[in-house]
Design a protein around this motif. Structure first.
Motif, PDB file in Angstrom:
ATOM      1  N   ARG A 285       0.827  -1.212   0.000  1.00  0.00           N
ATOM      2  CA  ARG A 285       0.000   0.000   0.000  1.00  0.00           C
ATOM      3  C   ARG A 285       0.857   1.255   0.000  1.00  0.00           C
TER       4      ARG A 285
ATOM      5  N   GLN B  18      -1.230   3.757  -2.211  1.00  0.00           N
ATOM      6  CA  GLN B  18      -2.565   3.233  -1.893  1.00  0.00           C
ATOM      7  C   GLN B  18      -3.312   2.702  -3.119  1.00  0.00           C
TER       8      GLN B  18
ATOM      9  N   GLU C  93      -3.096  -3.256  -3.130  1.00  0.00           N
ATOM     10  CA  GLU C  93      -3.147  -3.866  -1.803  1.00  0.00           C
ATOM     11  C   GLU C  93      -3.026  -5.370  -1.955  1.00  0.00           C
TER      12      GLU C  93
ATOM     13  N   ASN D 265     -10.227   3.528   0.105  1.00  0.00           N
ATOM     14  CA  ASN D 265      -8.789   3.656   0.296  1.00  0.00           C
ATOM     15  C   ASN D 265      -8.118   4.118  -0.997  1.00  0.00           C
ATOM     16  N   GLY D 266      -7.303   5.181  -0.894  1.00  0.00           N
ATOM     17  CA  GLY D 266      -6.573   5.668  -2.053  1.00  0.00           C
ATOM     18  C   GLY D 266      -7.267   6.748  -2.836  1.00  0.00           C
TER      19      GLY D 266
ATOM     20  N   GLU E   8      -2.557   7.140   4.553  1.00  0.00           N
ATOM     21  CA  GLU E   8      -2.146   8.043   3.478  1.00  0.00           C
ATOM     22  C   GLU E   8      -3.374   8.711   2.877  1.00  0.00           C
TER      23      GLU E   8
END
Length: 535
Positions: free
Chosen positions: A280, A285, A288, A407-408, A530
């Motif tokens: 990640r 990110q 994964e 996420n990301g 992040e």
């Protein structure tokens, strides 16, 4: 009684890599050649002597199946087989839909693959590996299968074209591929009473001896880049993380970095957790890794032999900075902790002085409104600190989650942000959380404990840190929220945080964090969230 035969267990390996595809549709790759060499060195360092390596034109359905069958014949109970592939990965329409395997098949296009010709020698489907492993490998032999490939092509953020170096291990794009019929297994089963695999569409029970690690989730691309800095060999993120986890020491200088509880033994569960957080961080990110472990076997030790202790890591080389504007380049040339590059290919950082933006090797705008050499240094110092912290990351005890978006994702100006620190294990004693932010320009900001009601930051047993709510404000780019979970309140470290708050001082935090982790005896956790911001 213990079986004395297990004392002579061996680690064996089949390592397969493809990077030259001889195709107009499939781009060649730079990383698998380096990955394959690194994995052969690594697995031999783990005590393996029986190692088969297949590369490029030597990779076909027949050569892979034959090599795996031969390994099964040579293996005995207690042995390990490391089955590794590095190269492209893609999706195809499943021949039989509506099963637990899903409506798509992940497959590996091998050198010479042509979706219009469909030579079965030039591709391998995930179900083929299941069939071969179920027929050719005795149940008492443990298998670690690792694939550093893409599973599909969904991204949260695009890669900024001003940065060149990140390459996806993806082929065929969004084209719908329907694979031709594949031949049945070529060899008789080596298992007692096992003469057939599950037919297409049948329920396939998970193999009790198979541990599987993939580079990305099914909705993600796997990436490769020069690691750890510009000028280094191009590597797949998963493979490089795996190598680092087994060959670099923990913060206390002892044992393997992936041995996150510091007990001197690396379990599959620890390895999976380590790889996930490393991939990640390395991919910004976007990617994964995923680890599939048979139920109840998270504590299974890795491989059959005890590896030598890792060597101390060499100091990292200076990062490479590319500045296209000649006048701006002159302002950052001199006694600085970076190298000035004359070409942007694979640069660790790009300063677009006209747009006042700093970009990183992952293809992200990591800082905006960067006008001066001091601001450039603040950004690069911040990422140097993060790179120093990255090998120490451990989410065995807790994981910091950024929301509410996936996420990301990139958060626009003014967007709400939630931060949640979730405990992932039941602690045997008290745990204390210390949370701070490192802004895009390297500024340190305390987040917890800061208010009177936070007290000493102790987490209730089995409970998580209450959700912290915030909002995206300047400076935009990449924020990193760092959470330390320790068995005692880190009073000296918290005093340091108060001292450097609102300063570009992230570099001063690395050594104290390493010392805290080293003294914790594997009871502390370091996790980083992040967050990419800006329009």
């Amino acid at each position: 009684m213990l079986d004395p035969g297990y004392a002579f267990a061996e680690t064996r390996a089949l390592l397969v890599g493809s990077w030259q595809f001889q195709s107009k549709l499939i781009m060649d790759l730079a990383g698998p050649e380096n990955d394959l060499t690194a994995m052969e060195t690594l697995i031999r360092g783990q005590g393996a002597q029986d190692v088969t390596v297949l590369r490029n034109e030597g990779v076909s359905r027949t050569t892979v199946e034959t090599a795996l069958h031969a390994l099964g014949l040579r293996s005995k109970p207690g042995d390990w087989i490391f089955l590794y592939y590095t190269g492209h990965g893609a999706l195809a329409e499943a021949a039989v839909k509506g099963t637990r395997d899903g409506d798509t098949d992940q497959f590996l296009p091998l050198p010479g693959f042509d979706p219009d010709v469909q030579d079965p020698e030039r591709f391998i489907v995930d179900k083929d590996f299941y069939t071969w492993l179920s027929l050719y490998v005795p149940r008492g032999v443990q298998v670690l299968m690792m694939a550093d490939t893409c599973h599909s092509g969904t991204l949260h953020r695009s890669v900024d074209p001003r940065v060149r170096g990140m390459a996806p291990r993806l082929t065929l794009g969004a084209r719908n591929v329907e694979l031709a019929a594949r031949p049945a297994p070529r060899f008789a089963s080596v298992l007692a009473g096992g003469d057939a695999a599950a037919p297409a569409g049948a329920t396939r029970d998970d193999l009790p001896n198979l541990f599987y690690i993939s580079a990305a989730r099914d909705d993600q691309i796997a990436w490769e880049n020069a690691l750890p800095v510009e000028g280094a060999p191009t590597r797949g993120f998963l493979t490089w993380s795996f190598e680092q986890g087994l060959t670099t020491p923990r913060p206390d200088g002892q044992g393997m970095a992936a041995d996150q509880n510091g007990d001197g033994s690396l379990s599959i569960g620890e390895l999976g957790s380590y790889l996930n957080v490393q991939v990640r961080m390395l991919s910004g990110q976007r990617q994964e890794s995923n680890t599939i472990i048979p139920p109840g076997r998270e504590g299974q030790g890795l491989f059959a032999t005890v590896p030598p202790p890792p060597a101390p890591p060499a100091p990292p080389p200076l990062p490479g900075l590319y500045v296209a504007d000649v006048k701006a380049r002159a302002s950052v040339t001199g006694d600085y902790p970076w190298r000035i590059l004359t070409d942007g290919q694979g640069a660790d950082f790009v300063w677009d002085a006209r747009a006042q933006a700093m970009l990183r090797r992952t293809g992200d705008v990591v800082a905006q409104n960067v006008k001066t050499a001091a601001q450039v240094r603040g950004v690069i110092d911040k990422w140097a600190a993060l790179e120093a912290l990255r090998p120490m990351l451990s989410e065995q005890a807790a994981r910091l989650m950024v929301g509410p978006q996936d996420n990301g994702a990139r958060y626009p100006a003014g967007a709400p942000v939630t931060l949640a620190l979730a405990q992932t294990q039941v602690a045997s004693g008290p745990r204390y959380a210390t949370v701070f932010n490192i802004a895009a320009d390297g500024t340190v900001q305390r987040l917890y404990p800061v208010a009177e009601q936070d007290k000493d930051g102790q987490l209730a047993p089995g409970q998580s840190l209450p959700v912290l709510e915030s909002q995206v404000i300047p400076p935009y780019g990449a924020d990193h929220v760092v959470a330390l979970v320790t068995p005692q309140p880190p009073q000296d470290f918290r005093l340091l945080l108060r001292t450097v708050e609102n300063q570009r001082a992230s570099a001063r935090l690395v050594a104290p964090i390493r010392e805290l982790l080293a003294k914790s005896g594997g009871q502390a956790s370091l996790t980083i969230g992040e967050l990419y911001t800006g329009n």
